[in-house]
Scaffold this active site. Structure first.
Site, PDB file in Angstrom:
ATOM      1  N   GLY A  60       0.830  -1.203   0.000  1.00 52.67           N
ATOM      2  CA  GLY A  60       0.000   0.000   0.000  1.00 52.67           C
ATOM      3  C   GLY A  60       0.867   1.256   0.000  1.00 52.67           C
ATOM      4  N   ASN A  84      -8.617  -2.230   2.385  1.00 53.51           N
ATOM      5  CA  ASN A  84      -9.736  -3.165   2.227  1.00 53.51           C
ATOM      6  C   ASN A  84      -9.449  -4.506   2.892  1.00 53.51           C
ATOM      7  OD1 ASN A  84      -9.057  -5.312  -0.113  1.00 53.51           O
ATOM      8  ND2 ASN A  84      -8.024  -3.374  -0.475  1.00 53.51           N
ATOM      9  N   ASP A  94     -10.309  -7.566   2.153  1.00 47.03           N
ATOM     10  CA  ASP A  94      -9.919  -8.656   1.268  1.00 47.03           C
ATOM     11  C   ASP A  94      -8.409  -8.814   1.136  1.00 47.03           C
ATOM     12  OD1 ASP A  94     -10.790  -9.567  -2.025  1.00 47.03           O
ATOM     13  OD2 ASP A  94     -11.545 -10.389  -0.120  1.00 47.03           O
ATOM     14  N   CYS A 101     -35.617  -6.898   0.157  1.00 52.31           N
ATOM     15  CA  CYS A 101     -36.901  -6.211   0.322  1.00 52.31           C
ATOM     16  C   CYS A 101     -36.738  -4.816   0.885  1.00 52.31           C
ATOM     17  CB  CYS A 101     -37.844  -7.041   1.187  1.00 52.31           C
ATOM     18  SG  CYS A 101     -37.049  -7.729   2.611  1.00 52.31           S
TER      19      CYS A 101
END
Lengths: 648, 327
Positions: free
Chosen positions: A19, A113, A115, A168
């Site tokens: 990073g 992140n 992941d 929904c």
């Protein structure tokens, strides 16, 4: 500081940074100043304008270039004689496999992140290399140290999965603005401008009455020779008018809820007015097209009225079709696409208006839709300093002094920077302690494909899985597979578990491996007939894998993006949306939470005097001023406030 | 609202931080003027932070000529042979800082600012001192603090020093009023800060029992350097006996047990005097946050000392005030 031995350990060290963003820039700078001479840095991103407020190694002129490379060049300017090797690449690529990691003395993460963090965690475990993890969000930050076998791994403490919302709620009963954003982004925007072949839940009625999906298809297709204004109003009326009327017809839904009101364009924007809109942008590039500019709405922080939102909706739609026709059918929402953000903001606001939910500005809507993490330079600088301090301890194998450090926004017992001793590994961690998992599933109905997508990839974070039952390989991903195997695996994906060549039924034990991560775990299968469609829409229940409890935001990692998208809706709402809470995993969490032990309790050697060489004049050695109870209190009290979002 | 809107350029650049502190705060920052004296590593970090944050202007004071010794913790100095021929630290840092944010005005001021008139300080909203080569650290800091306090306008005052694995920061916001949101309400807060002189004059026995040992240790070292006419950081293990003697005297005067200022801690402060980059980053970051809070009027400012020691990893706040200003 930096004694001679420290200095030589630092000089010899080979460090991997993953990073080169907010934390990465600060970290690279501090490492270089501290005397590190061999640094490798991986980052797949390129520089954007919004990075420049904190990623200080980058300039306006660097926008579009590789972060890793520009960061390296910038640091070499003030430390020309050190070696920095940049990789403009995704850390998940196969070339960054275990042997690559083994070359380093320590790995320092500056990721954003979950992941990627899990992936790096597994590689460090496999390689036996220490990992220093970190994260920041606004004024909050943390640094944690992970040594295989000695401390918890990054996954020992459950990290909540990104927020998703039940279908929904999104399609029929939104109660928060974020629900409207998800609807606008993942349903409406996707339907209008995205891949037409994608499944889309727009118009799905919650009670599953006959829904004329054929009819809907027609509604969204622009008719031949149809005036764009006409088309825009037709869409508007369909989603904000007609669909609401249809929803209202189901009394059951609204028994305990406020009813939405249908909104029609003729009521909000009488016909003539729209013709006055739109300042034809002559000769402007397709990328710069903007409804706000066209409508002279200047301030992204303003909250538009229903009328203004409706104008933006229609104007944005018009501009997409007029100026960006070639993009239609290929678009996914991108927070840096101004027109897309305008459209989604307007659509979400109109829907919100319909449901009595407060409207939001474009600035706020963009943050929600784009999962923007708010960030400042100072927190990253502080965290970078703390990372380097831990990294030096790691190099010196200063085992008793590793600390997890939390950077707080509000002091707790005078502490703004709070060090805590690391915990020993979690014996129930399926990653580092190889505890088996259990899966309840209907083995006759569930296809292998769903198992792979929803469990293996999404929940377990494996990228290149290999699934076996006993000696029989059910599925694998790889580059040099034989053709006939590839065919078999593809066929297997479409089969129900019980129909696989090696049938998977109740009592089966599957072994799942990711060869790149060198990570394997076993899953005990239990057949269950029925699953609650609302509460368990995946039709599967994984346990033994400890998820974060739903009622508290314990152990929420700082600096992980939070997806608001709803591609495969499931029930993991973690924002306290009370209607949809589930309790199944909280028991599992409580069971293990009590058993964590700090490193210092485990080792029999007493901690050395942290104040340095033993003094002559003292009666007691200077001890770390942290006792057990305080830590428990501090962490559970303050973690709640960690995650409260700041109101602007 | 404060008047002019942020420009499109500012909104785009500052997007991520506006999401932290809001557009109003950003506007206030863009109108603020900061004075910084003493460009060591920690202050370099601080300057980087506030320039990125988008203050209106930063004025740098440091007439020391750049040498190889200036390099270690200061990343604003680029080591090119011809780059700093005779240039001062302020001049070199000025050039580097401008690059971080072209919207911030960065300038150099020369001279001994402790001799400047009060009206000089009126231009600024915050003054940050990290004493370097002037020999009388305590006096220097007192003088400037007094000038800041004489003005009718509130000028925030900060001092900072990092030695080895330790760092200390002091804050004086005088009579500070601000508002904050608690639940649904906006509440008005007020904090009264002691001046630098008042703070360090608080008798040690009057302080709460568990005050950081680093506070006392720094006072001993500070006095030692002043008495011996040393520049800050100009000490070594050879000074051990002298320092222990001074500690004894001070502890007697203050009725403080000597064990409250451990030998080991004093020894570390005597020998590890060079700035340690990770500590510079940490203190520079905390300082940056505090100045941003004070200028934007948003967020609880810390009162009034902050300490960090990499040995135990704690970053803590100590309230060193007399009875009238104790919170």
């Amino acid at each position: 500081m930096a004694s001679q031995e420290q200095l030589s350990a630092i000089k010899r060290a080979k460090v991997l940074m993953v990073g080169a963003g907010g934390i990465g820039c600060e970290l690279l700078k501090t490492l270089a100043l501290s005397g590190f001479q061999d640094i490798h840095i991986i980052d797949m991103d390129t520089i954007e304008v919004s990075n420049l407020n904190r990623q200080f190694l980058f300039r306006q002129s660097h926008v579009g270039q590789s972060k890793a490379k520009v960061a390296r060049d910038a640091v070499l300017r003030f430390r020309p004689n050190i070696s920095i090797t940049p990789y403009h690449a995704n850390v998940k690529e196969s070339r960054f496999y275990v042997d690559f990691f083994k070359e380093f003395d320590v790995v320092l993460n500056g990721l954003d992140n979950l992941d990627a963090r899990r992936h790096v965690n597994r590689l460090c475990l496999a390689a036996g290399i220490p990992l220093v993890e970190s994260g920041t969000t606004g004024f909050l930050g943390q640094v944690t140290v992970h040594l295989k076998g000695k401390t918890e791994c990054y996954e020992c403490q459950p990290k909540p999965a990104p927020k998703t919302y039940p279908v929904c709620t999104i399609t029929s009963t939104p109660s928060k603005f974020v629900h409207c954003i998800v609807w606008a982004k993942d349903l409406l925007f996707a339907k209008l401008f995205g891949d037409k072949n994608q499944e889309n839940d727009l118009n799905v009625h919650s009670s599953d009455t006959a829904n004329s999906s054929e009819h809907s298809e027609d509604v969204f297709e622009c008719r031949k020779d149809e005036d764009i204004e006409r088309y825009g109003r037709r869409i508007y009326d369909h989603v904000f008018g007609h669909n609401i009327e249809v929803a209202l017809s189901n009394e059951e839904t609204w028994k305990n809820r406020n009813k939405p009101r249908p909104i029609y364009s003729k009521d909000v924007l009488p016909e003539e007015q729209t013709k006055e809109n739109g300042n034809e942008e002559k000769g402007c590039a397709a990328d710069d097209v903007s409804a706000m500019v066209s409508l002279r709405l200047k301030n992204p922080q303003d909250i538009w009225s229903l009328v203004e939102n409706s104008r933006v909706f229609l104007e944005a739609l018009r501009l997409f079709f007029l100026k960006r026709e070639k993009d239609i059918g290929n678009l996914t929402f991108d927070k840096d696409d101004q027109l897309a953000v305008e459209f989604v903001t307007a659509a979400a606001n109109i829907r919100a208006s319909s449901f009595g939910i407060p409207l939001h500005s474009l600035f706020e809507a963009k943050g929600i839709a784009g999962n923007i993490v708010h960030a400042v330079a100072t927190t990253n600088a502080i965290i970078a300093g703390l990372i380097v301090i831990e990294a030096i301890k790691v190099l010196q194998k200063d085992n008793n002094n590793y600390r997890m450090t939390y950077c707080l926004e509000h002091p707790s017992r005078k502490l703004l920077l709070m060090p805590v001793e690391p915990y020993e590994p979690n014996r129930s961690c399926y990653v580092c302690s190889e505890t088996p998992l259990s899966l309840e599933v209907n083995t006759q109905r569930c296809k292998l494909r769903d198992f792979v997508e929803k469990i293996i990839k999404a929940k377990l974070g494996m990228n290149f899985p290999l699934i076996m039952q006993g000696a029989s390989i059910l599925y694998e991903v790889g580059e040099d597979l034989e053709e006939d195997m590839v065919v078999i695996y593809a066929a297997n994906l479409e089969k129900a578990l019980s129909e696989l060549p090696s049938p998977v039924t109740s009592g089966s034990v599957l072994t799942v491996e990711d060869l790149q991560q060198e990570f394997s775990c076993s899953i005990n299968i239990k057949h269950r007939e029925e699953f609650d469609e609302e509460k368990e829409p995946d039709g599967m229940l994984l346990s033994g894998w400890v998820e974060a409890p739903v009622d508290k935001d314990n152990n929420k990692p700082i600096g992980n993006d939070e997806s608001t998208s709803n591609a495969l809706p499931s029930m993991e709402t973690l924002d306290g949306d009370k209607d949809d809470e589930i309790q199944e995993t909280s028991e599992v969490v409580e069971a293990f939470a009590g058993k964590k032990r700090k490193l210092s309790e485990v080792s029999e050697v007493t901690a050395p005097d942290p104040s340095g060489p033993s003094s002559i004049n003292q009666n007691k050695p200077e001890k770390l001023d942290i006792d057990d109870e305080d830590d428990e209190l501090i962490i559970s009290d303050d973690w709640e406030s960690f995650t409260k979002k700041k109101k602007l | 609202m404060d008047g002019e809107e942020l420009t499109e350029q500012e909104t785009a650049l500052y997007d991520r931080q506006i999401r932290v502190w809001g557009a109003d705060a950003q506007r206030r920052l863009s109108k603020s003027h900061i004075l910084v004296c003493g460009l060591k590593g920690t202050v370099a970090e601080f300057c980087k932070n506030i320039v990125l944050a988008g203050v209106g202007s930063v004025t740098l004071v440091d007439d020391r000529v750049v040498t190889d010794e200036s390099l270690p913790a200061n990343f604003l100095i680029l080591p090119h042979e011809n780059h700093y021929n005779g240039k001062t630290l302020a001049e070199v840092c000025c050039d580097s800082l401008k690059e971080f944010n072209p919207m911030v005005h960065v300038a150099v001021e020369t001279g001994d600012i402790s001799t400047f008139g009060v009206e000089f300080f009126e231009k600024f909203d915050a003054v940050i001192i990290s004493c370097c080569s002037l020999g009388k650290k305590v006096l220097f800091q007192k003088l400037i603090n007094q000038k800041c306090r004489k003005l009718s306008k509130r000028v925030a005052f900060y001092t900072v020093e990092c030695r080895g694995s330790c760092g200390e920061m002091f804050v004086d916001l005088q009579d500070y009023k601000y508002s904050k949101k608690k639940l649904e309400e906006t509440i008005e807060c007020q904090i009264e800060y002691p001046s630098f002189e008042e703070a360090i004059s608080v008798p040690w026995r009057a302080l709460p029992r568990r005050v950081s040992k680093l506070y006392f240790a720094m006072r001993v070292i500070e006095q030692f350097e002043d008495v011996e006419g040393r520049n800050p950081g100009e000490t070594s293990i050879a000074d051990r006996l002298g320092v222990l003697k001074l500690r004894k005297e001070l502890c007697e005067t203050n009725s403080l047990d000597e064990s409250q200022i451990p030998d080991a801690l004093l020894e570390r402060l005597l020998t590890d005097t060079r700035e340690f980059p990770p500590v510079c980053a940490i203190i520079g970051g905390i300082l940056g946050q505090e100045v941003i809070k004070a200028i934007s009027g948003k967020g609880d400012p810390l009162k009034n000392f902050f300490f960090f020691d990499a040995m135990d990893g704690k970053g803590l706040i100590e309230d060193i005030s007399g009875p009238s200003t104790r919170s």
